[in-house]
Design an enzyme around this catalytic site. Structure first.
Site, PDB file in Angstrom:
ATOM      1  N   ARG A 231      31.448  47.260  44.567  1.00 34.65           N
ATOM      2  CA  ARG A 231      32.146  46.794  43.446  1.00 34.65           C
ATOM      3  C   ARG A 231      31.110  46.647  42.263  1.00 34.65           C
ATOM      4  NH1 ARG A 231      36.090  43.353  43.401  1.00 34.65           N
ATOM      5  NH2 ARG A 231      35.835  43.588  41.416  1.00 34.65           N
TER       6      ARG A 231
ATOM      7  N   CYS B 108      52.744  48.591  44.949  1.00 33.72           N
ATOM      8  CA  CYS B 108      51.604  48.460  46.023  1.00 33.72           C
ATOM      9  C   CYS B 108      50.495  49.434  45.659  1.00 33.72           C
ATOM     10  CB  CYS B 108      52.186  48.754  47.260  1.00 33.72           C
ATOM     11  SG  CYS B 108      51.245  49.209  48.739  1.00 33.72           S
TER      12      CYS B 108
ATOM     13  N   ARG C 285      41.649  55.212  47.232  1.00 29.13           N
ATOM     14  CA  ARG C 285      41.932  56.583  47.251  1.00 29.13           C
ATOM     15  C   ARG C 285      40.851  57.364  47.659  1.00 29.13           C
ATOM     16  NH1 ARG C 285      40.142  59.989  43.433  1.00 29.13           N
ATOM     17  NH2 ARG C 285      39.221  58.313  42.152  1.00 29.13           N
ATOM     18  N   ARG C 286      39.542  57.194  47.108  1.00 27.34           N
ATOM     19  CA  ARG C 286      38.276  57.914  47.368  1.00 27.34           C
ATOM     20  C   ARG C 286      38.084  57.817  48.881  1.00 27.34           C
ATOM     21  NH1 ARG C 286      35.553  55.541  41.929  1.00 27.34           N
ATOM     22  NH2 ARG C 286      36.320  57.333  40.428  1.00 27.34           N
TER      23      ARG C 286
ATOM     24  N   ARG D  81      26.748  49.322  40.003  1.00 26.44           N
ATOM     25  CA  ARG D  81      27.174  50.229  41.260  1.00 26.44           C
ATOM     26  C   ARG D  81      26.114  51.203  41.486  1.00 26.44           C
ATOM     27  NH1 ARG D  81      32.388  52.794  40.422  1.00 26.44           N
ATOM     28  NH2 ARG D  81      32.345  52.026  38.273  1.00 26.44           N
TER      29      ARG D  81
ATOM     30  N   LYS E 234      43.260  54.610  33.841  1.00 29.61           N
ATOM     31  CA  LYS E 234      43.569  54.607  35.475  1.00 29.61           C
ATOM     32  C   LYS E 234      43.736  53.076  35.881  1.00 29.61           C
ATOM     33  CE  LYS E 234      38.635  55.201  36.802  1.00 29.61           C
ATOM     34  NZ  LYS E 234      38.592  54.091  37.642  1.00 29.61           N
ATOM     35  N   ASP E 235      43.153  52.108  35.297  1.00 33.27           N
ATOM     36  CA  ASP E 235      43.251  50.863  35.363  1.00 33.27           C
ATOM     37  C   ASP E 235      44.365  49.893  34.934  1.00 33.27           C
ATOM     38  OD1 ASP E 235      40.535  50.713  36.506  1.00 33.27           O
ATOM     39  OD2 ASP E 235      39.890  50.184  34.778  1.00 33.27           O
TER      40      ASP E 235
END
Length: 305
Positions: free
Chosen positions: A144, A235, A126-127, A150, A80-81
């Site tokens: 972050r 974007c 998104r979250r 975290r 996903k990164d």
């Protein structure tokens, strides 16, 4: 080249777990390996929200450079990164079998979910957008750092909770008991999947990695990333996507939110597996035609100011 495959990885506990998983799989198939940990720009700057840093490739760029310079042979990423367009000369070597795609809430008690106030932490647009869509009266603050950082920040804060990917916590076995599955939250494209990349001209590594590829996972994440690629246009945006193979059909759900979560455009589709190649692109075009084009312009305007 030497027949020892040098595996590039970020140096967080989760990234090292992922790299060691690939290392173990390669060694089982008879290959010699060596881990080469590096720090990425995304790991070094923990004070700035990711979307302000130009999130595309922030966690992968350092490893891309190391590969191109010949310092490592392959690199392991949380898929996903990874930007939807890989750098010239770098290709997909394998998609490992996918883990959980779920987002979960680590909390300090859930009574706040029924109240008009609450503070949730996440570094993901998104979250944030999906949380505000469901709980518009809550506050969402930036969070972050790697998974362990975290978790520590959450423990030391006065926040009600923070959102994590279930796969990351499960992989390094730090998923606590005080969590709830956010089954209503659509994951990031390719969430829970690991990607291994190699140099296009490196036949030895590409052949070694081909034996590790999990085809069903690869099909699903490609659909999700095609959806992202068509919508995103370079974007960062609050985009969720999930493809699942059930029997001989692919079921897909994709969503685009405004940054504040108030606007939501979604699409659902089910197609026979053999007809699913362009599914992600087709679903993205449907989103764009249903107001997504205008919404993406607004998102870009906000993020670029």
């Amino acid at each position: 080249m030497s027949n020892t495959i040098r595996i590039g990885t970020r140096d967080s506990e989760l990234a090292l777990w992922q790299a060691k998983t690939v290392q173990h799989a390669l060694e089982i198939t008879g290959h010699k390996t060596e881990l080469v940990p590096v720090k990425s720009t995304g790991d070094l700057n923990l004070d700035q929200p990711l979307y302000e840093m130009g999130i595309t490739g922030i966690f992968t760029k350092t490893l891309d450079v190391a590969m191109i310079k010949g310092e490592v042979d392959i690199a392991v990423h949380s898929m996903k990164d990874v930007p939807t367009a890989l750098p010239k000369g770098i290709v997909e070597g394998a998609v490992m079998k996918r883990a959980s795609t779920k987002d979960i809430l680590i909390h300090k008690g859930v009574d706040f979910l029924d109240s008009q106030s609450g503070t949730i932490a996440t570094g993901s647009l998104r979250r944030k957008a999906q949380w505000l869509h469901k709980y518009p009266e809550h506050e969402v603050v930036d969070l972050r750092g790697n998974v362990n950082t975290r978790m520590k920040k959450l423990k030391e804060s006065d926040w009600n909770g923070a959102i994590f990917a279930a796969a990351g916590l499960e992989r390094i076995e730090i998923k606590p008991e005080n969590f709830i599955d956010l089954n209503w939250m659509i994951p990031a494209p390719a969430q829970g999947a690991m990607l291994v990349v190699a140099m296009e001209n490196d036949d030895y590594c590409r052949k070694a990695l081909s034996a590790l590829n999990h085809e069903a996972s690869q099909i699903c994440v490609h659909i999700e990333r095609d959806f992202l690629k068509v919508l995103e246009g370079g974007c960062t945006a609050p985009i969720g996507a999930l493809a699942r193979i059930i029997k001989d059909h692919v079921h897909f759900k994709g969503v685009l939110f405004s940054i504040d979560g108030q606007q939501k455009i979604e699409v659902e589709e089910s197609l026979p597996l053999e007809n699913s190649k362009n599914m992600g692109r087709q679903c993205a075009l449907e989103i764009l035609e249903n107001g997504g084009k205008e919404l993406m312009k607004k998102i870009k305007s906000v993020l670029n100011n």
